[in-house]
Design an enzyme around this catalytic site. Structure first.
Site, PDB file in Angstrom:
ATOM      1  CB  CYS A 184       0.932  -2.306  13.471  1.00  0.00           C
ATOM      2  SG  CYS A 184       1.432  -2.229  11.735  1.00  0.00           S
ATOM      3  CB  CYS A 187       0.044   0.708   9.104  1.00  0.00           C
ATOM      4  SG  CYS A 187       1.710   0.164   8.879  1.00  0.00           S
ATOM      5  CD  GLU A 243      -2.598  -1.238   2.610  1.00  0.00           C
ATOM      6  OE1 GLU A 243      -2.623  -0.257   3.369  1.00  0.00           O
ATOM      7  OE2 GLU A 243      -3.191  -2.306   2.834  1.00  0.00           O
TER       8      GLU A 243
HETATM    9  N1  SAH Z   1       7.906  -0.081  10.623  1.00  0.00           N
HETATM   10  C1  SAH Z   1       8.180   1.306  10.694  1.00  0.00           C
HETATM   11  C2  SAH Z   1       7.493   2.128   9.605  1.00  0.00           C
HETATM   12  C3  SAH Z   1       6.116   1.727   9.208  1.00  0.00           C
HETATM   13  S1  SAH Z   1       4.884   1.959  10.451  1.00  0.00           S
HETATM   14  C4  SAH Z   1       7.833   1.842  12.066  1.00  0.00           C
HETATM   15  O1  SAH Z   1       7.188   1.132  12.847  1.00  0.00           O
HETATM   16  O2  SAH Z   1       8.230   2.977  12.340  1.00  0.00           O
HETATM   17  C5  SAH Z   1       4.704   3.733  10.423  1.00  0.00           C
HETATM   18  C6  SAH Z   1       4.040   4.310  11.647  1.00  0.00           C
HETATM   19  O3  SAH Z   1       2.655   3.957  11.715  1.00  0.00           O
HETATM   20  C7  SAH Z   1       4.692   3.833  12.935  1.00  0.00           C
HETATM   21  O4  SAH Z   1       4.968   4.905  13.796  1.00  0.00           O
HETATM   22  C8  SAH Z   1       3.621   2.929  13.471  1.00  0.00           C
HETATM   23  O5  SAH Z   1       3.738   2.753  14.839  1.00  0.00           O
HETATM   24  C9  SAH Z   1       2.342   3.619  13.047  1.00  0.00           C
HETATM   25  N2  SAH Z   1       1.163   2.766  13.140  1.00  0.00           N
HETATM   26  C10 SAH Z   1       1.075   1.447  12.881  1.00  0.00           C
HETATM   27  N3  SAH Z   1      -0.161   1.005  13.116  1.00  0.00           N
HETATM   28  C11 SAH Z   1      -0.884   2.066  13.517  1.00  0.00           C
HETATM   29  C12 SAH Z   1      -2.241   2.235  13.920  1.00  0.00           C
HETATM   30  N4  SAH Z   1      -3.086   1.219  13.935  1.00  0.00           N
HETATM   31  N5  SAH Z   1      -2.638   3.482  14.282  1.00  0.00           N
HETATM   32  C13 SAH Z   1      -1.775   4.514  14.246  1.00  0.00           C
HETATM   33  N6  SAH Z   1      -0.482   4.418  13.876  1.00  0.00           N
HETATM   34  C14 SAH Z   1      -0.037   3.200  13.532  1.00  0.00           C
HETATM   35 FE1  SF4 Z   2       5.520  -2.409  13.962  1.00  0.00          FE
HETATM   36 FE2  SF4 Z   2       6.062  -0.685  11.940  1.00  0.00          FE
HETATM   37 FE3  SF4 Z   2       6.138  -3.340  11.541  1.00  0.00          FE
HETATM   38 FE4  SF4 Z   2       3.783  -2.155  11.935  1.00  0.00          FE
HETATM   39  S1  SF4 Z   2       5.135  -1.824  10.218  1.00  0.00           S
HETATM   40  S2  SF4 Z   2       4.522  -4.098  12.871  1.00  0.00           S
HETATM   41  S3  SF4 Z   2       4.357  -0.546  13.395  1.00  0.00           S
HETATM   42  S4  SF4 Z   2       7.452  -2.162  12.911  1.00  0.00           S
END
Ligand code: SAH
Ligand code: SF4
Length: 378
Positions: free
Chosen positions: A133, A352, A100
Site C-alpha cells: 500500500c 490509496c 486524498e
Molecule cells: N486502512 C484501512 C482503510 C484504508 S485502505 C484498511 O486497510 O482497510 C482501503 C483498502 O484499500 C484496503 O482494503 C487496502 O488493503 C486496499 N489497498 C491498499 N493498497 C492497495 C493497492 N495497492 N491495491 C489495491 N488495494 C489496495
Molecule cells: Fe494498510 Fe490500510 Fe494503512 Fe494502507 S491504509 S497501510 S492498507 S492499514
C-alpha cells in the site's frame, strides 16, 4: 482526545457543535435558528464561503469568517479518468499535510439507479505499514480531525462540476489514506456529522468503515455505530502470511479479527465485507482460497476480491483476471458470496495514497477550499 487541528487556526465550521454555535449567536443577541441556518447552508454544499450564505445579514457572515474556517481544506487539485467517471482529489490542509479522496460515479445499469461513491481519508499517512500500500509505504503523518474528514465529502458536494445534491444517492467509504480505527474517536465523530439529517444527512447504511483489524475499536463500532457497514481488510487466510501483508496481524491475529467481525454481524445483523487484495503468486493460491472459504463460511459475510494496484515501492503485481476468477470459484463452490471489484481509477492510481507523492514537490493549483475547475484529464 487531543485536537490535531493545525496550530493557530480557527475551528472548521463543519465540526462545530450546534449548541456551541447557538451560544455564539446568543452572545451577539441573535436567535438560535441562525445557527441552524448556518449548519444547513454549509452542509447543503451550495455556498462556497461564508460570504455566500446569503440568508444571513452581511455583518454576521463577516463575524463568522473571523471566528471560524469555512473549510479545513485549503487547496485541492483534481485529476480525472475513466471518461470522467472517476476523479481523484489531492487536498491540502492548514499545516500543509496532503490527503486524498476519490469520487467514483456508477451510471444507472440493469435496474440499478445511478450511484456515486466517495472514498475518503481518515489520517495523513498510516502507521500499519502494509507493504503493498502506497500510504503504508509513506509512514504515518497525523490523525485527521472530524472536520478534515467531513470536509472531504463537503468539498465534492460543493463542486459545481459534480452537482452532488443532498438528495442524490451517495455512498461514503473510509478507504482512502489511513487506518480509521486508529483514529476512532474522530472517525466516529465524523460519522455522526455525515449521518446527522440536520447536517450532511447520508444514511448510515451508505457509510462504510474499512479496517485492517483494530479489534478493540471494531467492538466499539458494534456498540456505537451498529448501522454503519464494516469492511475488514483480510488479504490472507493464515497468520504467517497475514503477519507480512498486514503487519497489525501480529497484534490481532486472523482468528481475533474474524471473531470481532462475527460479533459485529451477529449483533447488528449487517453483512461484513472481507476485502482481499489479489497479489500474483503471494496470496492467490487454491490452498489459500480453500482456507479463506473455511473462514468465511457459515456467517453473515461476503468476500470482495480486489486486483492489486501496483505501487512503486513494491515488486508485486496483481493476479491476472483468470487467476482471480479461479480463486472466486473456489469460494463460490464453498457457498461463500464473492464479488470482484472493478479496477476503477487505475491510471490515476486511485487505490490509496499514491498521487500526493507525485505532486509533493509543487503547489496545488486551486484557491482556498474551492473546487478546482481546471481539471487535468488522463
Ligand atoms: N486502512 C484501512 C482503510 C484504508 S485502505 C484498511 O486497510 O482497510 C482501503 C483498502 O484499500 C484496503 O482494503 C487496502 O488493503 C486496499 N489497498 C491498499 N493498497 C492497495 C493497492 N495497492 N491495491 C489495491 N488495494 C489496495
Ligand atoms: Fe494498510 Fe490500510 Fe494503512 Fe494502507 S491504509 S497501510 S492498507 S492499514
Amino acid at each position: 482526545m487531543t485536537d490535531p487541528r493545525p496550530a493557530g487556526t480557527a475551528p472548521a465550521i463543519s465540526e462545530v457543535a450546534t449548541d456551541a454555535l447557538v451560544a455564539w449567536f446568543a452572545d451577539r443577541g441573535e436567535p438560535a435558528y441562525r445557527a441552524r441556518q448556518v449548519i444547513a447552508g454549509v452542509s447543503a454544499g451550495r455556498a462556497r464561503d461564508f460570504a455566500e450564505l446569503t440568508d444571513l445579514p452581511l455583518r454576521l457572515r463577516a463575524a463568522l469568517a473571523e471566528d471560524y474556517r469555512f473549510s479545513s481544506i485549503t487547496a485541492t487539485e483534481v485529476i480525472r479518468t475513466d471518461q470522467g467517471l472517476t476523479e481523484k482529489a489531492v487536498h491540502e490542509l492548514g499545516d500543509g499535510q496532503r490527503i486524498e479522496s476519490v469520487l467514483m460515479r456508477y451510471p444507472a445499469r440493469g435496474g440499478h439507479a445511478e450511484r456515486t461513491t466517495i472514498c475518503i481519508s481518515s489520517q495523513a499517512g498510516c502507521a500499519v505499514g502494509c507493504p503493498f500500500c502506497a500510504t503504508g509505504q509513506g509512514g504515518f503523518g497525523r490523525h485527521l480531525s472530524a472536520a478534515e474528514i467531513v470536509d472531504q465529502v463537503l468539498w465534492w458536494r460543493r463542486s459545481a462540476e459534480h452537482g452532488l445534491d443532498p438528495e442524490r444517492h451517495v455512498n461514503v467509504v473510509f478507504m482512502g489514506m489511513g487506518e480509521p480505527l486508529h483514529n476512532a474517536d474522530r472517525v466516529f465523530a465524523s460519522v455522526w456529522i455525515l449521518n446527522d439529517p440536520a447536517r450532511v444527512g447520508i444514511g448510515a447504511r451508505h457509510l462504510t468503515v474499512s479496517t485492517s483489524g483494530v479489534v478493540p475499536a471494531m467492538l466499539r463500532m458494534t456498540d456505537e455505530l451498529p448501522q454503519v457497514n464494516l469492511a475488514i481488510s483480510l488479504h490472507a487466510a493464515h497468520d504467517e502470511l497475514r503477519d507480512e501483508l498486514v503487519p497489525i496481524n501480529r497484534k490481532w491475529p486472523v482468528a481475533e479479527v474474524l471473531d470481532a467481525g462475527q460479533q459485529f454481524a451477529a449483533r447488528t445483523g449487517r453483512r461484513v465485507s472481507l476485502e482481499y487484495v489479489m497479489i500474483d503468486g503471494v496470496n492467490d493460491s487454491p490452498e489459500e482460497a480453500g482456507r479463506l472459504a473455511e473462514l468465511a463460511r457459515g456467517w453473515l459475510c461476503h468476500v470482495n476480491l480486489i486486483p492489486l494496484n501496483p505501487t512503486p515501492a513494491s515488486p508485486w503485481s496483481g493476479t491476472p483476471r483468470e487467476g482471480i476468477d479461479r480463486f472466486a470459484s473456489v469460494l463460490r463452490e464453498a457457498g461463500v458470496a464473492t464479488t470482484i471489484r472493478d479496477t476503477r481509477g487505475r491510471s490515476i492510481e486511485a487505490a490509496c495514497g499514491q498521487l500526493h507523492a507525485q505532486l509533493a514537490k509543487r503547489p496545488l493549483r486551486s484557491a482556498a477550499g474551492l473546487p478546482e475547475l481546471e481539471l487535468v484529464t488522463v
